[in-house]
Write an enzyme that holds these catalytic residues in place. Structure first.
Site, PDB file in Angstrom:
ATOM      1  N   HIS A  41      -6.567  17.351   2.953  1.00  0.00           N
ATOM      2  CA  HIS A  41      -7.712  16.542   3.395  1.00  0.00           C
ATOM      3  C   HIS A  41      -7.526  16.039   4.820  1.00  0.00           C
ATOM      4  O   HIS A  41      -8.076  15.006   5.188  1.00  0.00           O
ATOM      5  CB  HIS A  41      -7.929  15.372   2.430  1.00  0.00           C
ATOM      6  CG  HIS A  41      -8.239  15.826   1.039  1.00  0.00           C
ATOM      7  ND1 HIS A  41      -9.417  16.454   0.709  1.00  0.00           N
ATOM      8  CD2 HIS A  41      -7.500  15.796  -0.098  1.00  0.00           C
ATOM      9  CE1 HIS A  41      -9.396  16.766  -0.584  1.00  0.00           C
ATOM     10  NE2 HIS A  41      -8.239  16.389  -1.079  1.00  0.00           N
TER      11      HIS A  41
ATOM     12  N   ASN B 120      11.088 -21.096  17.640  1.00  0.00           N
ATOM     13  CA  ASN B 120      10.785 -19.909  16.832  1.00  0.00           C
ATOM     14  C   ASN B 120       9.379 -20.106  16.282  1.00  0.00           C
ATOM     15  O   ASN B 120       9.124 -21.107  15.610  1.00  0.00           O
ATOM     16  CB  ASN B 120      11.805 -19.797  15.681  1.00  0.00           C
ATOM     17  CG  ASN B 120      11.398 -18.763  14.643  1.00  0.00           C
ATOM     18  OD1 ASN B 120      10.714 -17.791  14.970  1.00  0.00           O
ATOM     19  ND2 ASN B 120      11.802 -18.967  13.411  1.00  0.00           N
ATOM     20  N   GLY B 121       8.478 -19.172  16.578  1.00  0.00           N
ATOM     21  CA  GLY B 121       7.102 -19.303  16.105  1.00  0.00           C
ATOM     22  C   GLY B 121       6.121 -19.018  17.226  1.00  0.00           C
ATOM     23  O   GLY B 121       6.489 -18.415  18.246  1.00  0.00           O
TER      24      GLY B 121
ATOM     25  N   ARG C 222      17.063 -11.420  14.134  1.00  0.00           N
ATOM     26  CA  ARG C 222      15.713 -11.963  14.324  1.00  0.00           C
ATOM     27  C   ARG C 222      15.097 -11.550  15.662  1.00  0.00           C
ATOM     28  O   ARG C 222      13.949 -11.885  15.934  1.00  0.00           O
ATOM     29  CB  ARG C 222      15.762 -13.486  14.290  1.00  0.00           C
ATOM     30  CG  ARG C 222      16.021 -14.005  12.911  1.00  0.00           C
ATOM     31  CD  ARG C 222      16.332 -15.478  12.934  1.00  0.00           C
ATOM     32  NE  ARG C 222      16.173 -16.002  11.602  1.00  0.00           N
ATOM     33  CZ  ARG C 222      15.091 -16.604  11.149  1.00  0.00           C
ATOM     34  NH1 ARG C 222      14.073 -16.826  11.959  1.00  0.00           N
ATOM     35  NH2 ARG C 222      15.018 -16.997   9.917  1.00  0.00           N
TER      36      ARG C 222
ATOM     37  N   CYS D 219      12.609 -14.807  16.361  1.00  0.00           N
ATOM     38  CA  CYS D 219      13.570 -15.545  17.156  1.00  0.00           C
ATOM     39  C   CYS D 219      14.500 -16.359  16.261  1.00  0.00           C
ATOM     40  O   CYS D 219      14.144 -16.723  15.146  1.00  0.00           O
ATOM     41  CB  CYS D 219      12.915 -16.494  18.146  1.00  0.00           C
ATOM     42  SG  CYS D 219      11.672 -15.715  19.174  1.00  0.00           S
TER      43      CYS D 219
ATOM     44  N   LYS E 225      14.496  -7.982  12.228  1.00  0.00           N
ATOM     45  CA  LYS E 225      14.646  -7.885  10.777  1.00  0.00           C
ATOM     46  C   LYS E 225      13.818  -8.920  10.038  1.00  0.00           C
ATOM     47  O   LYS E 225      13.284  -8.660   8.984  1.00  0.00           O
ATOM     48  CB  LYS E 225      16.126  -8.036  10.408  1.00  0.00           C
ATOM     49  CG  LYS E 225      16.354  -7.743   8.939  1.00  0.00           C
ATOM     50  CD  LYS E 225      17.749  -7.322   8.665  1.00  0.00           C
ATOM     51  CE  LYS E 225      17.897  -6.832   7.243  1.00  0.00           C
ATOM     52  NZ  LYS E 225      17.181  -5.566   6.996  1.00  0.00           N
TER      53      LYS E 225
ATOM     54  N   GLU F  54      11.065   4.227  12.805  1.00  0.00           N
ATOM     55  CA  GLU F  54      11.624   3.003  13.375  1.00  0.00           C
ATOM     56  C   GLU F  54      12.996   3.226  13.986  1.00  0.00           C
ATOM     57  O   GLU F  54      13.367   2.560  14.940  1.00  0.00           O
ATOM     58  CB  GLU F  54      11.603   1.828  12.386  1.00  0.00           C
ATOM     59  CG  GLU F  54      12.459   1.946  11.168  1.00  0.00           C
ATOM     60  CD  GLU F  54      12.299   0.761  10.203  1.00  0.00           C
ATOM     61  OE1 GLU F  54      11.905  -0.330  10.633  1.00  0.00           O
ATOM     62  OE2 GLU F  54      12.575   0.941   9.009  1.00  0.00           O
TER      63      GLU F  54
ATOM     64  N   LYS G  17      11.155   4.804   7.961  1.00  0.00           N
ATOM     65  CA  LYS G  17      12.564   4.722   8.380  1.00  0.00           C
ATOM     66  C   LYS G  17      12.793   5.610   9.605  1.00  0.00           C
ATOM     67  O   LYS G  17      13.427   5.207  10.565  1.00  0.00           O
ATOM     68  CB  LYS G  17      13.483   5.247   7.279  1.00  0.00           C
ATOM     69  CG  LYS G  17      13.821   4.337   6.157  1.00  0.00           C
ATOM     70  CD  LYS G  17      15.085   3.566   6.415  1.00  0.00           C
ATOM     71  CE  LYS G  17      15.027   2.153   5.921  1.00  0.00           C
ATOM     72  NZ  LYS G  17      13.792   1.452   5.913  1.00  0.00           N
TER      73      LYS G  17
ATOM     74  N   TRP H 165      12.710 -12.665  20.187  1.00  0.00           N
ATOM     75  CA  TRP H 165      11.853 -11.495  19.963  1.00  0.00           C
ATOM     76  C   TRP H 165      10.546 -11.848  20.664  1.00  0.00           C
ATOM     77  O   TRP H 165       9.832 -12.767  20.250  1.00  0.00           O
ATOM     78  CB  TRP H 165      11.628 -11.246  18.478  1.00  0.00           C
ATOM     79  CG  TRP H 165      10.885  -9.971  18.211  1.00  0.00           C
ATOM     80  CD1 TRP H 165      11.407  -8.724  18.149  1.00  0.00           C
ATOM     81  CD2 TRP H 165       9.485  -9.829  17.958  1.00  0.00           C
ATOM     82  NE1 TRP H 165      10.414  -7.811  17.884  1.00  0.00           N
ATOM     83  CE2 TRP H 165       9.214  -8.459  17.763  1.00  0.00           C
ATOM     84  CE3 TRP H 165       8.413 -10.724  17.881  1.00  0.00           C
ATOM     85  CZ2 TRP H 165       7.950  -7.953  17.495  1.00  0.00           C
ATOM     86  CZ3 TRP H 165       7.147 -10.235  17.620  1.00  0.00           C
ATOM     87  CH2 TRP H 165       6.921  -8.860  17.419  1.00  0.00           C
TER      88      TRP H 165
ATOM     89  N   GLU I 187       8.105   5.653   2.839  1.00  0.00           N
ATOM     90  CA  GLU I 187       9.318   4.956   3.278  1.00  0.00           C
ATOM     91  C   GLU I 187      10.164   5.878   4.171  1.00  0.00           C
ATOM     92  O   GLU I 187      10.720   5.438   5.179  1.00  0.00           O
ATOM     93  CB  GLU I 187      10.099   4.476   2.042  1.00  0.00           C
ATOM     94  CG  GLU I 187      11.529   4.036   2.278  1.00  0.00           C
ATOM     95  CD  GLU I 187      11.682   2.804   3.161  1.00  0.00           C
ATOM     96  OE1 GLU I 187      10.668   2.218   3.588  1.00  0.00           O
ATOM     97  OE2 GLU I 187      12.838   2.457   3.449  1.00  0.00           O
TER      98      GLU I 187
HETATM   99  C1  G6P Z   1      10.625  -6.108   9.159  1.00  0.00           C
HETATM  100  C2  G6P Z   1      11.909  -5.350   8.902  1.00  0.00           C
HETATM  101  C3  G6P Z   1      11.771  -4.462   7.667  1.00  0.00           C
HETATM  102  C4  G6P Z   1      11.300  -5.274   6.478  1.00  0.00           C
HETATM  103  C5  G6P Z   1      10.042  -6.089   6.793  1.00  0.00           C
HETATM  104  C6  G6P Z   1       9.741  -7.093   5.703  1.00  0.00           C
HETATM  105  O1  G6P Z   1       9.636  -5.231   9.554  1.00  0.00           O
HETATM  106  O2  G6P Z   1      12.249  -4.568  10.024  1.00  0.00           O
HETATM  107  O3  G6P Z   1      13.018  -3.858   7.370  1.00  0.00           O
HETATM  108  O4  G6P Z   1      11.046  -4.399   5.421  1.00  0.00           O
HETATM  109  O5  G6P Z   1      10.219  -6.831   7.991  1.00  0.00           O
HETATM  110  O6  G6P Z   1      10.782  -8.034   5.667  1.00  0.00           O
HETATM  111  P1  G6P Z   1      11.177  -8.846   4.384  1.00  0.00           P
HETATM  112  O7  G6P Z   1      12.329  -9.701   4.798  1.00  0.00           O
HETATM  113  O8  G6P Z   1       9.974  -9.655   4.006  1.00  0.00           O
HETATM  114  O9  G6P Z   1      11.534  -7.872   3.315  1.00  0.00           O
END
Ligand code: G6P
Length: 602
Positions: free
Chosen positions: A497, A98-99, A27, A2, A597, A481, A478, A74, A474
């Site tokens: 395996h 926020n929290g 956020r 948030c 994010k 998500e 990607k 969020w 990764e």
């Molecule tokens: C969220 C974001 C990711 C990011 C992760 C860690 O899941 O969607 O893109 O890699 O947080 O965030 P940070 O700011 O610690 O890299």
């Protein structure tokens, strides 16, 4: 998560709050809302979904007033509904949070026993109700807020606004970040400095447990012991125009395209003209016996790639962990440990908690962040800004490749200081990366057609070996998500395996395999897939394509690159596949469902 904003201003608050929230939408975007005080009267507007819905609502139902608070949510407790949207109001109090309030159930029971009624499912409503109860008992707004936060367990950044008070706001933090912005006869509050950039460049960061009383012309901060605190006012230079897509359809497209420039910037800062690696002097790898790398999400995969570099090049043992596990596992941190925390935002709650766990135990704590003023940066012994520039799209792209570049430079520096030999061509070949990435981005037409096909699948497997294994992870992250297609990354050698049981003509397999020393091994694994009717998308270089394209459904050919640099270059097709598959599926590229994010809650 948030985002929070607040203003005690000299102009209408609503547009200012919406502008600040726009910068905090990374956020969370489940709902948004604002509250203002106009001629002493508290009122609010809230809307479900993205901020644009709140903006629309404000056109039809404007909200006057020069004092206000705002929130982008969020969802943690309670579905994304209007009732659950912030600001929460109880009588004369409005609050944004926020929290997570961890003892909210006990508080609810206590308030209910006192006859208070609830209109939301949120933990935050209890905060507003507690403050209201204190006001009813005759406390001043300041005292009511102060007593309230003393009753809360958990993590919070909070801003309070009160009916009847045009020139008063309370802002407080414990566990979640909060900044105060100083204007000319105006005062602002924001979850980060980015939110405040259009209004002021003078920022005071609240510290853990701080309680701030704001008026337009004054700021009084008490620390967690209730003592008056003198917090530094910093001048923050932020790019106010940063939320512009620069002609691209999405922020993600812009951020993918920015990678050559971002990496150039990082190299200019950390690699001298004479190819000397210029890291902060305090970093001394000669005394380090082991490295612990901790992060979340995409940053974690950057750490996994770095493990290969540190171990193979500098011969230092490395442990890598996701922060949410590391923080509770109570790992022994022995002297001689360099603990490196990698975080784009620098605010991820689990990563910050993991850092705090190592404080006082590790020999040194290094923070790799994109936000130099962030909590992780402020609590690290050594800070290495990754210099990616603002990253808005939720899925990380340029921050990931910049993290990789700086982690590789750290491994090379460690090798230099520990007397192990550097791989041939390094560090100078790093300078070829921006050009190679540019070339890879330019040749994206094939990725588009491959992605259109991948978009038809329900499950996709990514394979990689050696330092391409983290890239397979990764690539899968990607893709899932952004496109909501189920995808998993595996080390190529692990295929037999278990995951090979999934292979048939409906489960495409993306194989990342430059023509390096492990190429033949990966190709054998690829053959095992094709022998079972699996469709393979091979990402390789011209030599690899020549050697192994037979039977492969599609081949994406990348430029040749120094072996040690391939995880950085191969990040580009991983990003492009996710991007174009999401476009083909019509999903929300920059703000995928359920994600945010910056993850400032556990
Ligand atoms: C969220 C974001 C990711 C990011 C992760 C860690 O899941 O969607 O893109 O890699 O947080 O965030 P940070 O700011 O610690 O890299």
């Amino acid at each position: 998560m948030c985002g929070i904003v607040g203003v005690l201003g000299n102009h209408e608050a609503a547009p200012i709050l919406v502008e600040g929230l726009k910068r905090l939408e990374y956020r969370g975007y489940d709902s948004a809302g604002i509250a203002t005080v106009d001629a002493g009267k508290l009122a609010r507007r809230r809307a479900v979904g993205k901020l644009a819905n709140l903006s629309d609502l404000l056109v039809h139902e404007p909200l006057a007033g020069k004092s206000g608070i705002g929130h982008t949510r969020w969802a943690t407790h309670g579905a994304p509904t209007v009732d659950n949207a912030h600001p929460h109001r109880a009588g004369p109090v409005a609050v944004v949070h926020n929290g997570i309030i961890e003892n909210f159930k006990e508080l609810r029971a206590n308030l209910a026993a006192d006859g208070f009624e609830f209109s939301t499912e949120t933990d935050t409503e209890t905060v507003a109700l507690l403050a209201e109860r204190h006001l009813r008992n005759g406390l001043s707004p300041q005292e009511a807020a102060y007593q309230t936060i003393g009753e809360l367990d958990g993590a919070f950044a909070l801003a309070f606004l009160f009916d009847g008070h045009d020139d008063l706001m309370i802002a407080t933090r414990k566990g979640s970040p909060l900044a105060i912005g100083h204007g000319d006869g105006e005062m602002f509050v924001g979850s980060d400095a980015i939110a405040l950039a259009p209004f002021t460049d003078q920022i005071t960061y609240l510290e853990e447990g701080d309680f701030a009383i704001l008026t337009r012309t004054s700021l009084e901060i008490r620390d967690q012991n209730g003592e008056l605190a003198n917090r530094q006012k910093r001048l923050i230079q932020l790019d106010v125009a940063r939320i512009d897509k620069g002609g691209h359809k999405h922020f993600m497209a812009k951020e993918i395209a920015e990678q050559p420039t971002a990496i150039d910037r990082a190299l200019a800062a950390y690699l001298g003209h004479d190819n000397a690696i210029n890291l902060p002097e305090a970093l001394d790898f000669s005394k380090i016996e082991r490295v612990t790398l901790v992060a979340c999400g995409t940053g974690y995969y950057a750490c996994l790639a770095a493990k290969y570099w540190f171990e193979q090049i500098a011969r230092v043992p490395v442990e890598v962990d996701v922060a949410s596990e590391f923080r509770y596992r109570e790992p022994p941190i022995t002297p001689g440990t360099l603990a490196i925390f990698v975080s784009q935002s620098g605010e991820t709650a689990d990563t910050l908690a993991a850092l705090r766990y190592t404080a006082g135990k590790a020999t040194q704590i290094a923070g790799l962040v994109n936000v130099p003023e962030s909590s992780i940066a402020r609590e690290s012994d050594v800070v290495l800004p990754i210099l990616a520039g603002p990253e808005i799209s939720v899925a990380s792209t340029k921050a990931f490749t910049c993290q990789l570049v700086i982690l590789l430079l750290m491994a090379l520096k460690a090798a230099e200081q520990r007397g192990t030999s550097l791989p041939a061509g390094l560090p100078q070949d790093l300078r070829s990366l921006p050009g190679l990435i540019h070339q890879t981005i330019a040749g994206e037409s094939k990725v588009k057609s491959v992605s259109r096909e991948l978009a038809k699948a329900q499950d996709i497997i990514f394979l990689g070996r050696g330092h391409l294994y983290p890239l397979a992870l990764e690539g899968a992250l990607k893709l899932k998500e952004l496109s909501y297609i189920h995808a998993e990354g595996y080390a190529s050698g692990e295929l037999k395996h278990g995951p090979i049981a999934l292979i048939d003509e409906n489960v495409p397999v993306v194989v990342m395999a430059p023509s390096d020393a492990l190429f033949d091994k990966t190709v054998s694994n690829m053959q095992e897939v094709m022998a079972r009717g699996g469709k393979v998308v091979l990402i390789t270089d011209a030599k690899g394509a020549q050697l192994a394209s037979d039977g492969v459904t599609e081949t994406l050919v990348l430029p040749e690159v120094n072996d040690a640099l391939s995880p950085i270059l191969y990040a580009i097709p991983a990003q492009q596949i996710a991007y174009y598959t999401a476009i083909a599926k019509g999903t929300d590229v920059d703000q995928p469902r359920n994600l945010a994010k910056s993850v400032t809650v556990e």
